[in-house]
Each structure stands twice: as structure tokens, then as C-alpha cells.
Design a protein around this motif. Structure first.
Motif, PDB file in Angstrom:
ATOM      1  N   ALA A   1       8.330  51.717  88.971  1.00 30.06           N
ATOM      2  CA  ALA A   1       9.471  51.486  89.867  1.00 30.06           C
ATOM      3  C   ALA A   1       9.995  50.069  89.699  1.00 30.06           C
ATOM      4  O   ALA A   1       9.277  49.156  89.286  1.00 30.06           O
ATOM      5  CB  ALA A   1       9.071  51.723  91.321  1.00 30.06           C
ATOM      6  N   ASP A   2      11.279  49.883  89.997  1.00 31.17           N
ATOM      7  CA  ASP A   2      11.909  48.577  90.099  1.00 31.17           C
ATOM      8  C   ASP A   2      12.285  48.354  91.567  1.00 31.17           C
ATOM      9  O   ASP A   2      12.531  49.318  92.308  1.00 31.17           O
ATOM     10  CB  ASP A   2      13.174  48.500  89.235  1.00 31.17           C
ATOM     11  CG  ASP A   2      12.881  48.636  87.747  1.00 31.17           C
ATOM     12  OD1 ASP A   2      11.766  48.242  87.337  1.00 31.17           O
ATOM     13  OD2 ASP A   2      13.750  49.146  87.013  1.00 31.17           O
ATOM     14  N   PRO A  58      13.397  54.283  90.532  1.00 27.47           N
ATOM     15  CA  PRO A  58      12.547  54.524  89.360  1.00 27.47           C
ATOM     16  C   PRO A  58      12.958  53.624  88.188  1.00 27.47           C
ATOM     17  O   PRO A  58      14.145  53.371  87.973  1.00 27.47           O
ATOM     18  CB  PRO A  58      12.779  56.001  89.058  1.00 27.47           C
ATOM     19  CG  PRO A  58      14.085  56.338  89.690  1.00 27.47           C
ATOM     20  CD  PRO A  58      14.198  55.467  90.902  1.00 27.47           C
ATOM     21  N   SER A  59      11.976  53.133  87.451  1.00 30.31           N
ATOM     22  CA  SER A  59      12.276  52.306  86.284  1.00 30.31           C
ATOM     23  C   SER A  59      12.980  53.115  85.211  1.00 30.31           C
ATOM     24  O   SER A  59      13.873  52.614  84.505  1.00 30.31           O
ATOM     25  CB  SER A  59      10.975  51.705  85.723  1.00 30.31           C
ATOM     26  OG  SER A  59      10.338  50.899  86.687  1.00 30.31           O
ATOM     27  N   ASP A  60      12.597  54.354  85.068  1.00 29.03           N
ATOM     28  CA  ASP A  60      13.197  55.250  84.072  1.00 29.03           C
ATOM     29  C   ASP A  60      14.319  56.021  84.752  1.00 29.03           C
ATOM     30  O   ASP A  60      14.084  57.034  85.414  1.00 29.03           O
ATOM     31  CB  ASP A  60      12.130  56.192  83.519  1.00 29.03           C
ATOM     32  CG  ASP A  60      12.669  57.068  82.390  1.00 29.03           C
ATOM     33  OD1 ASP A  60      13.790  56.801  81.914  1.00 29.03           O
ATOM     34  OD2 ASP A  60      11.973  58.031  82.015  1.00 29.03           O
ATOM     35  N   GLY A  69      12.450  60.864  91.070  1.00 34.11           N
ATOM     36  CA  GLY A  69      13.640  60.132  90.674  1.00 34.11           C
ATOM     37  C   GLY A  69      14.576  59.730  91.796  1.00 34.11           C
ATOM     38  O   GLY A  69      15.781  59.560  91.573  1.00 34.11           O
ATOM     39  N   TRP A  70      14.062  59.553  93.004  1.00 30.68           N
ATOM     40  CA  TRP A  70      14.893  59.113  94.121  1.00 30.68           C
ATOM     41  C   TRP A  70      14.867  57.595  94.239  1.00 30.68           C
ATOM     42  O   TRP A  70      13.955  56.923  93.728  1.00 30.68           O
ATOM     43  CB  TRP A  70      14.374  59.710  95.439  1.00 30.68           C
ATOM     44  CG  TRP A  70      14.716  61.169  95.630  1.00 30.68           C
ATOM     45  CD1 TRP A  70      14.455  62.188  94.772  1.00 30.68           C
ATOM     46  CD2 TRP A  70      15.354  61.747  96.771  1.00 30.68           C
ATOM     47  NE1 TRP A  70      14.892  63.375  95.282  1.00 30.68           N
ATOM     48  CE2 TRP A  70      15.446  63.141  96.522  1.00 30.68           C
ATOM     49  CE3 TRP A  70      15.861  61.246  97.966  1.00 30.68           C
ATOM     50  CZ2 TRP A  70      16.025  64.030  97.429  1.00 30.68           C
ATOM     51  CZ3 TRP A  70      16.428  62.128  98.877  1.00 30.68           C
ATOM     52  CH2 TRP A  70      16.518  63.495  98.606  1.00 30.68           C
ATOM     53  N   ALA A  71      15.844  57.049  94.929  1.00 30.38           N
ATOM     54  CA  ALA A  71      15.837  55.631  95.321  1.00 30.38           C
ATOM     55  C   ALA A  71      15.594  55.551  96.822  1.00 30.38           C
ATOM     56  O   ALA A  71      15.910  56.482  97.573  1.00 30.38           O
ATOM     57  CB  ALA A  71      17.164  54.968  94.972  1.00 30.38           C
TER      58      ALA A  71
END
Length: 589
Positions: A256-257, A282-284, A331-333
Motif C-alpha cells: 500500500a501507499d 494499493p501500490s499496484d 484494490g480499494w482506497a
């Protein structure tokens, strides 16, 4: 034997008899304090009787404290007896005031023992120094932490009464042994060391209590907010504007970022203010818009240094494991507002629903302005505890306050819903006192017309002030709860709770309607947010036509319901994905 000698011997014998009676009374009172199932007022008043007994023993010189000037002994004993009488007859005083009287007498007796020890022979000097220091230390411990725990005062004061009684009871016997040993010039081992060992033991016990108290109450050494949390530029006139952002690296899960953000939101008086928060993604990721979680965090405190963005574990609050899964696996923020007054200057409006909701919605709007991150305008709102309260308020005002966002679902985990009933049900418990202290400290500033600072129960203001400066996570949470045990009575009198404060609590309780499906999760072993209160609130919402999905979890307490191993964790993830996929909800009412 002359008549004068006979009278003197008779007086000495009577004094010894009285001394034995007083010593036995002190031992009996101490044992009663320790063994009887008493509440705090009864313990304090029983200790008051003990002060009278020990004071009388000191006046006639049979307390075993050693040698001191007659006038010093009489004044000390009279002061202790007077303090005991005050404790017994001052019925209108708060428990804290009575404790101050009681422990001041304890300190006076300790000082008297120290002075007497200086005038005694070597072995009694050592005994007196340790026992006198123990009494002073115990008094200071009770003055600083008067209700650190009822059991602490119960056992400490009880042990002191037993010790003083034993010392007074043994002193005549040891005195005779001392005289016989002096005649033989061979002092006995028990005479020289028996009382000293007892005194040292009591001293070590009291010292251990003092050290343990200091360790429990020291709290965290977390930093104060840095310059990032302040804005030197004039603020924009509208809320939801990103002011600045920086990369966050501490406590970010692998894959994660994260970023710290500063943005504009709305204060209780409708002025635009700066609020801080955090974003995780997610980083990706691709250029496609990410599904968005708007997270309202639980209670962390009410002062700026308690912001989640300043914590070494910023994403661990509430359903932290479920949030990590949503970000790194699905893949959520996620966006978490610190709330006004946490991170940024000023007082946090604790459990003020409108402000929490505005801060959460504005954080989601501001996060959409981050460079290199594309976020959907559709969102699901989560919250645990205070955050559950904030999540329900977020859904309640979203359509009017932030029409640019579409709320697809609202999940409240152990949410603080009916604030008045919660306050009423837990007002005498440690958790309830701690939350009430936050409310008293915060709402006195946010709602000055309530004048809560001037309407607290006598003896509670000191604890309220101390708790208000502590956060409610990590080591600070332990310190805050321990401080809560110091508050001897409920924070708010019933007349205040049933009056305008109660009305304000009801105004800040979420009641709907909500524009999207609502999930309420409740642990049935929760000591803070009571299951009975939650059930009544759910029943009332169902009766109003709100289709809630209410799930209960046996054996789970307040934090356990959102723990990584909780059965709620996979259910929450699945329920959230269903909201994104527009799966029809399955309400339980």
C-alpha cells in the motif's frame, strides 16, 4: 513502695491496658477494611474511625512510634483524631475531599514517626525511618491518585491500620525484653530485628505500589503536531479543498501507499477550518478510479496530539485488518479524517455528529484532488465506536452536505448511537467516567452555554482535566482508564444529565433516515457500548421504517468485535463488496 510509686505504676498499667485495647481496635479495623465487601465511602469512613483510634494511641504514647517530645506527640495524635472525626461527620463532602483529610493525617503520622525515630536507639531508629517513610509515601500516593483503584486504598489503608496496631501491641512486650536484654547486655535477635523487618516489608509494599502507579499513569511520549498540520495561507472559502499532502511511510501495510493530507472542512459554528487526515491506496494500481472507503475513526482522545495520522499505527484503528484487506486484496482506497482538533489546533468536538460527518465527507472530497490517485465519487462509509457514530451521521447528512459523493452503504461497528442512554447506563463505570470526562472537557468549549466545567460532581474536576489531556490508544489508553478509576463519583450529577446536557446528547444521537443500506455490528460482551442499549436503538429504527442489517457476535467485547480474528472481519469485507456491486441488501427488520 511509696504511694506516688503505686499511683504511677497503676497509671502505667492502665495506660498499657488502654494501649492494648486501642492496638486491638486498630488491627480489627484494618482487617475489616481489607476483608469486608465495602464500597469506597464506607472504606473512607471506616478508615476515619481508624484515624481516631491511632490518634488516641499517639496521644497517650502507646502507638509504638518511638520517642518524641510529649507536646509533639499530643498535637500529632489530636490532629489525627480530629481528622478522623471530620471524615466521620462531614457527610456533605465529596469522597475526594474526605480522602484529602484522611491522607493528610496519614502524612502527619508518618512525619511524627520519622521525628520520633531520630530520638530513638539504633534498631528503633531504622524501624521508625522505614515505617514513617511508608506512611508519608502512602499518603502522597493517595493524594496524587486518590481512587487509583478502590482495592489499592482498601488494602493499603487496612494494612497500615493493622501494622500500627501490631506495633502498638508488641511494643510493651518488646520493651520488657529490651530491659531484660539490657540487664544481660545481650539484646535478643527478635527485639533488634522483628519490628524492623515488619517496617521494611510495609515500606517495600507501598514503594512498589507507588512505582506501579507511576508506570501505569505515565502515558505515551507521542510528538505534538508538526508544521504540516497548520496552514500559513488564508483558507479557501469552501470546504473539501486539499491544502497540501505528503507521503506517509510509518505504519503503512505492505502493498500500500499512503499520504497525510491537510484540507478544509466546517467547524461547529459553520466557519471553514483546516483538518488533517490520511489516505491509503494499493501500490499496484491503474489509472482507473478506485472504489472508495470513507472511514470514521473511533475514540483516540480530544487534543491535537491524539490524531491517527500522528500515531505509529495510523491504520490499526477499528476494523484495521478488514481495511488492509480491502486495500491490498481488493484494490480499494481508504480515507480517514483525523477530525477537527486532532492534529490541527483547537478542541476536538467529541461525539458532535454534524462535525464528525462533515470532516469525513470533506476528507473524501479532498482526497480526490491528490496527484497520481484517481478515486470514485461512490463511497462506502465505515466506523467503529465513536467512528460508528460518525459513520451514521455521515450517511445521514451526505446528500445535503456533499452531493458530489454517493454513499452506497454505511457500516457502524459497536457504534455510539443513543448517547443519552449510554451516558445513563455507564455513568458509574470506569469506561463511562472516561468518556464522560472527554465530553465534559470537549463540550465545555464547543457548547459554552452548557457551562459543564462549573456543573461537575464535586471531586471529579481533577480527573476530568487529567483524562482530557490523554489519548485513548496505546499506553495512553491504559493511563486514561486508570485515571477514570480515580474519579470517585459519576462525572455529571443526575440533574445535569437529565437537563440540558441530556438534550444535547439526544440531539447528537443519529436517528436517520439513511440513503443506503446500513449494517450495525455489536459484540454481546461489550462493556462500553451496551448491547441492551444497541438493541433498543435498533428496534426504534426498525419501527421508524429503517431497514437495518443488525448482526450480533457473542463473546466479543468492544474491540474484539473488530479484531482480525473476529467473524465480523470477512463479513464486513463481503458486505462492502456487495454494496459496490449493487447487490440487494438483506435487512433484519
Amino acid at each position: 513502695m511509696t504511694m506516688v510509686e503505686q499511683v504511677g505504676e497503676r497509671a502505667g498499667g492502665n495506660r498499657r491496658v488502654v494501649g492494648v485495647v486501642l492496638a486491638l481496635a486498630s488491627i480489627a479495623l484494618g482487617a475489616l477494611v481489607i476483608l469486608a465487601p465495602l464500597d469506597l465511602p464506607e472504606i473512607v469512613r471506616l478508615a476515619g474511625v481508624g484515624l481516631v483510634v491511632v490518634g488516641l494511641a499517639t496521644v497517650i504514647g502507646v502507638d509504638g512510634a518511638g520517642h518524641s517530645r510529649r507536646w509533639v506527640r499530643i498535637l500529632t495524635g489530636a490532629a489525627m483524631a480530629a481528622a478522623g472525626i471530620v471524615v466521620l461527620v462531614w457527610q456533605s463532602a465529596s469522597i475526594r475531599s474526605l480522602l484529602w483529610v484522611m491522607v493528610t493525617a496519614l502524612i502527619v503520622h508518618g512525619l511524627h514517626t520519622l521525628v520520633a525515630a531520630v530520638r530513638s536507639e539504633t534498631d528503633r531508629r531504622v524501624d521508625g525511618l522505614f515505617s514513617g517513610t511508608a506512611a508519608v509515601l502512602l499518603g502522597l500516593l493517595c493524594l496524587v491518585w486518590p481512587v487509583l483503584a478502590i482495592e489499592l486504598i482498601k488494602y493499603a489503608v487496612g494494612a497500615w491500620l493493622v501494622f500500627v496496631g501490631l506495633r502498638g501491641l508488641l511494643d510493651p512486650w518488646l520493651h520488657r525484653r529490651r530491659e531484660r536484654a539490657a540487664e544481660r547486655a545481650q539484646p535478643g535477635l527478635l527485639r533488634r530485628w522483628g519490628r524492623t523487618i515488619l517496617a521494611v516489608t510495609v515500606f517495600l509494599v507501598v514503594a512498589a505500589l507507588a512505582i506501579g502507579s507511576a508506570l501505569l499513569l505515565r502515558g505515551d511520549e507521542r510528538p505534538a503536531p508538526d508544521d504540516f498540520c497548520t496552514s500559513s495561507e488564508p483558507l479557501p472559502a469552501e470546504a473539501g479543498v486539499l491544502l497540501k499532502a505528503e507521503t506517509l511511510t510509518v505504519g503503512v501495510p505492505p502493498g500500500a501507499d499512503a499520504w497525510r493530507i491537510l484540507y478544509t472542512s466546517t467547524a461547529p459554528d459553520d466557519t471553514v477550518v483546516a483538518v488533517s487526515g490520511i489516505v491509503i491506496a494499493p501500490s499496484d494500481r491503474t489509472q482507473d478510479a478506485l472504489p472508495l472507503l470513507s472511514v470514521a475513526h473511533g475514540t483516540t482522545g480530544i487534543v491535537p496530539r491524539c490524531a491517527p495520522s500522528l500515531s505509529p499505527t495510523p491504520f490499526a484503528d477499528g476494523a484495521g485488518e478488514a481495511l488492509t484487506q480491502m486495500v491490498t486484496e481488493h484494490g480499494w482506497a481508504g480515507v480517514i479524517s483525523d477530525y477537527l482538533g486532532l492534529g490541527t489546533p483547537g478542541m476536538h468536538p467529541y461525539l458532535v455528529g454534524q462535525v464528525e460527518a462533515r470532516n469525513v465527507l470533506d476528507a473524501s472530497l479532498a482526497a480526490q484532488q491528490l496527484d497520481g490517485l484517481s478515486l470514485s465519487s461512490d463511497t462506502v462509509v465505515w466506523g467503529h465506536s465513536q467512528g460508528g457514530h460518525g459513520a451514521l451521521w455521515t450517511g445521514q447528512i451526505a446528500e445535503d452536505y456533499a452531493p458530489g459523493l454517493t454513499v452506497l452503504g454505511i457500516a457502524g461497528m459497536a457504534p455510539a448511537t443513543d448517547l443519552y442512554t449510554l451516558a445513563e447506563m455507564s455513568k458509574g463505570e470506569v469506561g463511562g467516567k472516561t468518556v464522560s470526562a472527554y465530553i465534559a472537557h470537549s463540550w465545555n468549549v464547543v457548547f459554552p452555554d452548557l457551562d459543564l466545567a462549573g456543573r461537575l460532581n464535586p471531586g471529579t474536576a481533577h480527573g476530568v482535566e487529567k483524562i482530557g489531556d490523554l489519548c485513548f490508544n496505546e499506553q495512553d489508553a491504559i493511563a486514561a482508564l486508570v485515571r477514570g478509576t480515580q474519579i470517585p463519583e459519576q462525572v455529571f450529577p443526575d440533574s445535569v444529565l437529565d437537563g440540558d446536557l441530556g438534550e444535547k446528547l439526544r440531539e447528537n444521537s443519529p436517528t436517520g433516515p439513511w440513503p443506503a443500506p446500513v449494517l450495525i455490528a455489536q459484540g454481546l460482551a461489550d462493556p462500553l457500548v451496551k448491547p441492551a442499549m444497541q438493541q433498543d436503538w435498533v428496534d426504534a429504527r426498525c419501527a421508524d421504517g429503517e431497514p437495518l442489517d443488525y448482526r450480533t457476535f457473542p463473546g466479543r467485547d468492544h474491540n474484539g468485535v473488530v479484531a482480525a480474528d473476529s467473524p465480523l472481519t470477512p463479513q464486513l469485507v463481503s458486505w462492502t463488496l456487495d454494496r459496490w456491486n449493487r447487490v440487494a441488501p438483506t435487512p433484519t427488520c
